[in-house]
Design a protein around this motif. Structure first.
Motif, mmCIF file in Angstrom:
data_model
loop_
_atom_site.group_PDB
_atom_site.id
_atom_site.type_symbol
_atom_site.label_atom_id
_atom_site.label_comp_id
_atom_site.label_asym_id
_atom_site.label_seq_id
_atom_site.Cartn_x
_atom_site.Cartn_y
_atom_site.Cartn_z
ATOM 1 N N THR A 126 9.635 -0.148 47.547
ATOM 2 C CA THR A 126 10.654 0.098 48.568
ATOM 3 C C THR A 126 10.571 1.540 49.009
ATOM 4 O O THR A 126 10.002 2.387 48.335
ATOM 5 C CB THR A 126 12.074 -0.149 48.018
ATOM 6 O OG1 THR A 126 12.311 0.756 46.939
ATOM 7 C CG2 THR A 126 12.232 -1.578 47.540
ATOM 8 N N LEU B 174 8.709 -3.819 50.449
ATOM 9 C CA LEU B 174 7.328 -4.072 50.853
ATOM 10 C C LEU B 174 6.738 -5.307 50.191
ATOM 11 O O LEU B 174 5.661 -5.751 50.572
ATOM 12 C CB LEU B 174 6.468 -2.843 50.551
ATOM 13 C CG LEU B 174 6.872 -1.577 51.317
ATOM 14 C CD1 LEU B 174 5.935 -0.436 50.989
ATOM 15 C CD2 LEU B 174 6.890 -1.817 52.817
ATOM 16 N N ILE C 124 5.523 -7.769 57.442
ATOM 17 C CA ILE C 124 5.001 -7.030 56.291
ATOM 18 C C ILE C 124 3.852 -7.870 55.743
ATOM 19 O O ILE C 124 4.060 -8.989 55.268
ATOM 20 C CB ILE C 124 6.066 -6.805 55.211
ATOM 21 C CG1 ILE C 124 7.247 -6.023 55.787
ATOM 22 C CG2 ILE C 124 5.479 -6.071 54.012
ATOM 23 C CD1 ILE C 124 8.406 -5.849 54.825
ATOM 24 N N GLY D 262 1.909 -6.098 51.802
ATOM 25 C CA GLY D 262 2.598 -4.856 51.462
ATOM 26 C C GLY D 262 2.527 -3.785 52.518
ATOM 27 O O GLY D 262 3.003 -2.670 52.298
ATOM 28 N N ALA E 139 3.846 -2.626 56.078
ATOM 29 C CA ALA E 139 4.877 -2.890 57.078
ATOM 30 C C ALA E 139 4.384 -2.497 58.465
ATOM 31 O O ALA E 139 3.802 -1.428 58.652
ATOM 32 C CB ALA E 139 6.149 -2.114 56.739
ATOM 33 N N SER F 63 -3.586 1.413 52.121
ATOM 34 C CA SER F 63 -2.716 0.786 51.124
ATOM 35 C C SER F 63 -3.509 0.357 49.893
ATOM 36 O O SER F 63 -3.019 0.470 48.760
ATOM 37 C CB SER F 63 -1.986 -0.413 51.741
ATOM 38 O OG SER F 63 -2.852 -1.522 51.921
ATOM 39 N N THR G 46 2.969 5.899 50.859
ATOM 40 C CA THR G 46 3.300 4.610 51.463
ATOM 41 C C THR G 46 2.727 4.567 52.870
ATOM 42 O O THR G 46 3.166 5.320 53.738
ATOM 43 C CB THR G 46 4.822 4.402 51.535
ATOM 44 O OG1 THR G 46 5.358 4.391 50.222
ATOM 45 C CG2 THR G 46 5.152 3.084 52.218
ATOM 46 N N LEU H 131 2.110 2.888 56.593
ATOM 47 C CA LEU H 131 2.827 2.015 57.526
ATOM 48 C C LEU H 131 2.083 1.932 58.851
ATOM 49 O O LEU H 131 1.444 2.899 59.277
ATOM 50 C CB LEU H 131 4.229 2.553 57.818
ATOM 51 C CG LEU H 131 5.232 2.685 56.680
ATOM 52 C CD1 LEU H 131 6.484 3.378 57.204
ATOM 53 C CD2 LEU H 131 5.568 1.337 56.113
#
Length: 323
Positions: A3, A26, A42, A45, A47, A165, A199, A201
């Motif tokens: 998260t 996620l 998503i 994982g 987004a 990721s 993270t 995105l």
């Protein structure tokens, strides 16, 4: 990281009203804006918080993808995208480069090394760091050296973010690498230093899904001359950065008419410095102290085993000051 930390819960890029009401999980398959109900995918994982749907031309099975690519017309968009994915991967993680390219990449560590040295001398405020246009995330360890807070990597292209990721989760990932002509082969990227520190995105740098003043460090390296609206990007970078925060900018001034109309080009270092001091109408709110600058840091983009493109990046470190 399953998260977002509370300080960087995303906002909806449509209504911009979902200010931390629901954390972005996620491990879910979608994130629904509690303000307007818009749903954002998503995928594995990753987004996708913008208008760019996830694309998967073959990134989950690179060996099979490489076989298919060899039969495609070189003018096919998939052929070009696969080549770019390998290019960005090797540029960001040169230690994974094919042996034939290692000599051409000898200076590739100068850009992250320069930034690390600067950031060791100039403290960023406590809080998260953000890199827009992060690609597969090779500069994330630099931002980790500057802040203990969360690090968010944003790029608009899903395959690039998916690679980032995988590197953040496992420290390794596989990309298609163009040997020459139409021949591709799988290439493994190894980046143990990236594992667990960021993270990634999918989002639009010109409409980023974050609240104003959320970040103590904001970076955009080789992005200003790659977006259709450079001045909007400068305004967004400024809006995202907290007062007293550090801004990292870098570009080679490689503007092209296919991406930006010529009136939007920033063609000289002195022009960029003037804009950052608030001298441009429409961006008069900008107020930055120039802390460090290098006009010609080399950065190499390898195209295939026999070709590289070498750029000289104007690199700046600035602090946001009161107006």
């Amino acid at each position: 990281m399953s998260t977002f930390e509370p300080s960087i819960d995303p906002v909806c890029v449509g209504c911009r009203t979902a200010q931390g009401a629901v954390a972005l999980r996620l491990e879910a398959s979608a994130w629904r804006c509690p303000g307007c109900g818009a749903e954002h995918a998503i995928v594995d994982g990753v987004a996708c918080l913008g208008p760019f749907p996830p694309e998967d031309p073959g990134i989950r099975d690179v060996p099979s993808w490489c076989e298919r690519l060899s039969d495609l017309d070189p003018e096919d968009s998939e052929h070009r995208l696969a080549g770019l994915l390998g290019t960005y991967g090797v540029a960001h993680f040169p230690e994974s480069a094919p042996p034939s390219l290692r000599g051409a990449l000898v200076d590739q560590g100068l850009l992250p090394g320069t930034l690390s040295g600067w950031l060791a001398q100039h403290a960023a405020p406590a809080g998260p760091a953000l890199e827009l246009g992060a690609g597969p995330g090779g500069l994330a360890p630099v931002w980790r050296s500057a802040t203990p807070g969360p690090i968010v990597l944003v790029d608009r292209w899903w395959p690039n973010v998916w690679i980032a990721s995988q590197l953040a989760l496992h420290g390794q990932a596989t990309v298609p690498w163009r040997e020459v002509g139409c021949r591709f082969r799988p290439l493994q990227l190894r980046a143990p230093a990236l594992r667990g520190i960021a993270t990634p995105l999918v989002a639009d740098a010109l409409n980023p899904p974050f609240r104003a003043a959320s970040f103590g460090l904001v970076a955009a390296v080789n992005l200003l001359d790659s977006v259709p609206e450079p001045f909007i990007l400068l305004g967004q970078l400024d809006a995202l950065l907290a007062p007293g925060g550090l801004l990292v900018l870098g570009m080679a001034y490689h503007f092209t008419p296919a991406v930006q109309p010529q009136p939007g080009w920033i063609e000289r270092p002195e022009t960029l410095r003037a804009i950052l001091s608030g001298a441009m109408p429409g961006l008069s709110q900008l107020s930055y102290e120039l802390l460090e600058e290098d006009l010609a840091v080399p950065w190499v983009l390898p195209a295939h085993d026999r070709l590289t493109h070498r750029y000289l990046v104007h690199l700046l470190l600035l602090r946001k000051t009161p107006r």
